[in-house]
Design a protein around this motif. Structure first.
Motif, PDB file in Angstrom:
ATOM      1  N   ARG A 287       1.825 -18.505   2.191  1.00 55.41           N
ATOM      2  CA  ARG A 287       3.003 -17.691   1.925  1.00 55.41           C
ATOM      3  C   ARG A 287       2.957 -16.360   2.680  1.00 55.41           C
ATOM      4  N   SER A 288       1.858 -15.633   2.566  1.00 58.64           N
ATOM      5  CA  SER A 288       1.814 -14.257   3.041  1.00 58.64           C
ATOM      6  C   SER A 288       1.378 -14.108   4.491  1.00 58.64           C
ATOM      7  N   THR A 289       0.412 -14.916   4.915  1.00 60.90           N
ATOM      8  CA  THR A 289      -0.179 -14.736   6.239  1.00 60.90           C
ATOM      9  C   THR A 289       0.372 -15.722   7.262  1.00 60.90           C
ATOM     10  N   LEU A 290       0.335 -17.002   6.925  1.00 58.77           N
ATOM     11  CA  LEU A 290       0.754 -18.000   7.903  1.00 58.77           C
ATOM     12  C   LEU A 290       2.258 -17.952   8.163  1.00 58.77           C
ATOM     13  N   LEU A 291       3.056 -17.910   7.092  1.00 61.90           N
ATOM     14  CA  LEU A 291       4.505 -17.985   7.242  1.00 61.90           C
ATOM     15  C   LEU A 291       5.228 -16.696   6.843  1.00 61.90           C
ATOM     16  N   GLY A 292       4.493 -15.650   6.518  1.00 61.71           N
ATOM     17  CA  GLY A 292       5.117 -14.405   6.094  1.00 61.71           C
ATOM     18  C   GLY A 292       6.000 -13.800   7.175  1.00 61.71           C
ATOM     19  N   SER A 293       7.177 -13.324   6.788  1.00 62.42           N
ATOM     20  CA  SER A 293       8.129 -12.676   7.699  1.00 62.42           C
ATOM     21  C   SER A 293       8.469 -13.546   8.905  1.00 62.42           C
ATOM     22  N   LEU A 294       8.631 -14.827   8.662  1.00 58.22           N
ATOM     23  CA  LEU A 294       9.008 -15.770   9.716  1.00 58.22           C
ATOM     24  C   LEU A 294      10.526 -15.948   9.709  1.00 58.22           C
ATOM     25  N   GLN A 295      11.132 -16.126  10.881  1.00 55.13           N
ATOM     26  CA  GLN A 295      12.572 -16.336  10.943  1.00 55.13           C
ATOM     27  C   GLN A 295      12.920 -17.746  10.497  1.00 55.13           C
ATOM     28  N   ASP A 296      13.934 -17.843   9.645  1.00 57.97           N
ATOM     29  CA  ASP A 296      14.375 -19.149   9.176  1.00 57.97           C
ATOM     30  C   ASP A 296      15.384 -19.746  10.163  1.00 57.97           C
ATOM     31  N   VAL A 297      15.967 -20.875   9.809  1.00 55.05           N
ATOM     32  CA  VAL A 297      16.863 -21.574  10.731  1.00 55.05           C
ATOM     33  C   VAL A 297      18.123 -20.774  11.050  1.00 55.05           C
ATOM     34  N   SER A 298      18.461 -19.797  10.208  1.00 50.36           N
ATOM     35  CA  SER A 298      19.647 -18.980  10.465  1.00 50.36           C
ATOM     36  C   SER A 298      19.309 -17.686  11.198  1.00 50.36           C
ATOM     37  N   GLY A 299      18.018 -17.487  11.509  1.00 52.90           N
ATOM     38  CA  GLY A 299      17.614 -16.293  12.232  1.00 52.90           C
ATOM     39  C   GLY A 299      17.234 -15.124  11.356  1.00 52.90           C
ATOM     40  N   ARG A 300      17.244 -15.312  10.033  1.00 57.90           N
ATOM     41  CA  ARG A 300      16.843 -14.235   9.130  1.00 57.90           C
ATOM     42  C   ARG A 300      15.327 -14.222   8.992  1.00 57.90           C
ATOM     43  N   THR A 301      14.756 -13.039   8.872  1.00 62.15           N
ATOM     44  CA  THR A 301      13.321 -12.912   8.627  1.00 62.15           C
ATOM     45  C   THR A 301      13.072 -13.098   7.142  1.00 62.15           C
ATOM     46  N   ARG A 302      12.281 -14.110   6.788  1.00 59.08           N
ATOM     47  CA  ARG A 302      12.127 -14.482   5.391  1.00 59.08           C
ATOM     48  C   ARG A 302      10.658 -14.730   5.059  1.00 59.08           C
ATOM     49  N   THR A 303      10.248 -14.285   3.888  1.00 58.78           N
ATOM     50  CA  THR A 303       8.941 -14.621   3.327  1.00 58.78           C
ATOM     51  C   THR A 303       9.182 -15.328   1.994  1.00 58.78           C
ATOM     52  N   MET A 304       8.483 -16.408   1.756  1.00 54.58           N
ATOM     53  CA  MET A 304       8.653 -17.122   0.486  1.00 54.58           C
ATOM     54  C   MET A 304       8.377 -16.180  -0.686  1.00 54.58           C
ATOM     55  N   ARG A 305       9.135 -16.356  -1.754  1.00 54.70           N
ATOM     56  CA  ARG A 305       9.045 -15.434  -2.882  1.00 54.70           C
ATOM     57  C   ARG A 305       7.776 -15.623  -3.718  1.00 54.70           C
ATOM     58  N   SER A 306       7.145 -16.775  -3.634  1.00 54.33           N
ATOM     59  CA  SER A 306       5.888 -16.986  -4.360  1.00 54.33           C
ATOM     60  C   SER A 306       5.111 -18.109  -3.699  1.00 54.33           C
ATOM     61  N   GLN A 307       3.882 -18.317  -4.192  1.00 59.07           N
ATOM     62  CA  GLN A 307       3.082 -19.436  -3.695  1.00 59.07           C
ATOM     63  C   GLN A 307       3.172 -20.647  -4.624  1.00 59.07           C
ATOM     64  N   CYS A 308       4.242 -20.695  -5.406  1.00 60.08           N
ATOM     65  CA  CYS A 308       4.548 -21.878  -6.206  1.00 60.08           C
ATOM     66  C   CYS A 308       5.655 -22.621  -5.467  1.00 60.08           C
ATOM     67  N   PHE A 309       5.289 -23.648  -4.688  1.00 54.53           N
ATOM     68  CA  PHE A 309       6.281 -24.282  -3.824  1.00 54.53           C
ATOM     69  C   PHE A 309       5.968 -25.750  -3.581  1.00 54.53           C
TER      70      PHE A 309
END
Length: 211
Positions: A133-155
């Motif tokens: 959640r925090s390191t590998l995919l944190g602040s990654l751009q989603d398919v719409s171009g928004r910078t997004r970090t998952m809200r929790s590590q329950c996924f």
């Protein structure tokens, strides 16, 4: 230490509530307890061992059944392009992903309430859900171009070939250890006192008056 605090002026009721508890601290074995909190849980909390690796006897998994019904944005979906995920895996882990993308992420461990404790990445390295959640995919751009970090590590995670993207379905918001703020609201709305709520989320602790 702040010269001012902007916002609404506290009501007499708010002031009275604050004054009632101003002298109280949460303690464990006669020492002030470490009392982390977060926004909302899945259906329960996670232990400090599963989140940060340190063991504290009062930071263990407990039920938090009201979050789903009272929390805002309790369930969210983040969709990351395969190419962006591949670049992160290469940069952070030194692994060049290949083969079927649906095999890139394999959840190997979860707590009772769904917090991810282990993810095998590209079949070669296992990391915690917090790391993903925090390191590998944190602040990654989603398919719409928004910078997004998952809200929790329950996924949960699935690969969507149509979008050529990874779809993470996420529950709750925050690290998951200690007291859920929305969960506490749920208990309060069902008649629990603050003493009961604190004792539930930090089992084995007590309240001690400093004056």
């Amino acid at each position: 230490g702040y010269p001012s605090v902007s916002g609404r002026t506290p009501t007499a009721s708010v002031r009275a509530n604050a004054e009632e508890v101003a002298s109280l601290v949460v303690t464990y074995n006669n020492s002030i307890a470490f009392t982390p909190y977060f926004a909302s849980a899945s259906t329960g909390t996670a232990s400090s061992k599963d989140v940060w690796g340190g063991v504290r006897p009062y930071l263990v998994e407990v039920d938090s059944p009201y979050d789903q019904s009272v929390a805002t944005n309790w369930k969210t979906v983040e969709t990351y392009p395969r190419a962006a995920v591949a670049e992160r895996i290469q940069t952070k882990l030194g692994i060049t992903p290949g083969g079927d993308p649906s095999s890139w992420f394999e959840i190997t461990g979860k707590t009772t309430h769904g917090w991810v404790t282990g993810v095998r990445i590209c079949g070669s390295v296992t990391k915690s859900g917090t790391y993903v959640r925090s390191t590998l995919l944190g602040s990654l751009q989603d398919v719409s171009g928004r910078t997004r970090t998952m809200r929790s590590q329950c996924f949960t995670v699935a690969y969507d070939a149509g979008q050529d993207a990874f779809v993470f379905t996420v529950y709750g918001y925050g690290h998951g250890c200690g007291m859920s703020q929305w969960g506490a609201i749920g208990y309060a709305r069902n008649g629990w006192t603050y003493q009961q709520i604190l004792a539930h989320y930090y089992p084995g602790t007590g309240l001690t008056a400093l004056w």
